[in-house]
Design an enzyme around this catalytic site. Structure first.
Site, PDB file in Angstrom:
ATOM      1  N   SER A 113       0.840  -1.194   0.000  1.00  0.00           N
ATOM      2  CA  SER A 113       0.000   0.000   0.000  1.00  0.00           C
ATOM      3  C   SER A 113       0.872   1.239   0.000  1.00  0.00           C
ATOM      4  CB  SER A 113      -0.961  -0.050   1.194  1.00  0.00           C
ATOM      5  OG  SER A 113      -1.932   0.956   1.096  1.00  0.00           O
ATOM      6  N   GLU A 211      -1.818  -2.762  -8.092  1.00  0.00           N
ATOM      7  CA  GLU A 211      -3.041  -3.085  -7.356  1.00  0.00           C
ATOM      8  C   GLU A 211      -3.431  -1.857  -6.544  1.00  0.00           C
ATOM      9  OE1 GLU A 211      -3.659  -4.095  -3.752  1.00  0.00           O
ATOM     10  OE2 GLU A 211      -1.863  -2.952  -3.311  1.00  0.00           O
ATOM     11  N   HIS A 279      -3.934  -5.406  -1.165  1.00  0.00           N
ATOM     12  CA  HIS A 279      -5.232  -5.189  -0.519  1.00  0.00           C
ATOM     13  C   HIS A 279      -6.168  -6.347  -0.864  1.00  0.00           C
ATOM     14  CE1 HIS A 279      -3.525  -1.073  -0.906  1.00  0.00           C
ATOM     15  NE2 HIS A 279      -4.025  -0.938   0.309  1.00  0.00           N
TER      16      HIS A 279
END
Length: 311
Positions: A113, A211, A279
């Site tokens: 992330s 992603e 995620h």
């Protein structure tokens, strides 16, 4: 891009330095994650500012977060650096990193992330192979929150291992590509473009992994067009997208895939989607970033690492 620098493999009973370079984690989730790590035979040290609250949403001010991160790398008592969670904040640390010290003390750095900014910058500047991997509070706190097979292969020194349809990989466009696997969270990756901390284009071809969470089809389209206009797809020979369950409901998958293919109409390489890394609400797959990989979408989809990620 710097010459590739590989950290050492995780030893049995490895000790993790647990840090929060970005946002404040929930203490109960950190405790659950530490319990799970101990059950796997690892040892842990929760760093002084890992649970700090504030300013704002940060786990302490930038100086405190930086101090924890530097100590985690510099202290030989720790075998790896594991983030608690993402959120926002890692980019604040980039101008102040002691890159020479980190290069002298290469260790597995694990997170995803927001930590995409650290992955990309450490690869660009010192060539450090890092790991887009489960985090203490975000994943190890969940039952079956990490994928044991990829974790073991990536951190244990396997030199030839693959991810397949069983790991969520699905073909969007057929083909074959080989190159250095790079990437991370799409929004963080894109927002660095145009800054001194932008991901580097390597000398050779890449396979780009992307992603995100909460990103709608038109936003995926917009981000990918931005990457294309910035010239960042020129070295990409293949693209792998992550699992989309944290972005749109299943009923919108078809629209999202069409948006991706629309944005990549001029891209000629193979495209895969669905890899369960980052995620996800399933066992989180560990991806080494910075080493050579092969994307084969000529038959059953397969992403194969062609070298060990650790020394």
């Amino acid at each position: 891009m710097a010459t590739i620098l590989k950290p050492k493999a995780l030893p049995q009973g490895a000790r993790f330095a647990i840090v929060s370079p970005a946002s404040t984690p929930r203490p109960d989730k950190v405790e659950q994650g530490i319990t799970a790590l101990h059950a796997l035979g690892y040892r842990t040290t929760l760093f002084p500012h890992a649970l700090d609250k504030g300013p704002l949403y940060y786990a302490g001010n930038a100086a405190h977060r930086l101090a924890d991160l530097h100590e985690a790398f510099a202290n030989p008592d720790y075998d790896a650096v594991l983030c608690t969670r993402g959120g926002w904040g890692s980019a604040e640390l980039l101008p102040h990193l002691d890159l020479a010290m980190i290069a002298d003390n290469p260790k597995p750095f694990l997170g995803y992330s927001d930590h995409t900014s650290l992955h990309a910058y450490l690869l660009k500047t010192i060539g450090l192979v890092t790991f887009y991997a489960p985090m203490c509070a975000a994943d190890f706190s969940r039952p079956d929150g990490y994928d044991p097979a990829s974790w073991g292969h990536a951190l244990g020194g396997s030199s030839n291992w693959s991810l397949t349809a069983e790991d969520g990989l699905k073909m969007l466009r057929p083909g074959y590509a080989q190159g250095q696997l790079v990437g991370g969270c799409l929004s963080i990756y894109n927002e660095a473009l145009g800054t001194p901390y932008a991901p580097a284009l390597p000398d050779g071809p890449t396979i780009l992994f992307l992603e995100d969470i909460g990103t709608k089809p038109y936003q995926w389209d917009r981000y990918l067009v931005h990457l294309r206009y910035a010239g960042h797809l020129e070295k990409a020979h293949g693209i792998v997208f992550g699992d989309m369950s944290q972005n749109v409901p299943e009923a919108e998958y078809a629209l999202l895939e069409k948006a991706i293919l629309h944005a990549l109409a001029e891209f000629k390489g193979p495209i895969a989607i669905g890899l369960r890394s980052g995620h996800v609400d399933a066992p989180n797959i560990t991806l080494p970033l910075g080493i050579q990989a092969e994307l084969d979408l000529t038959a059953a989809p397969r992403l194969t690492y062609l070298e060990s990620a650790v020394s």
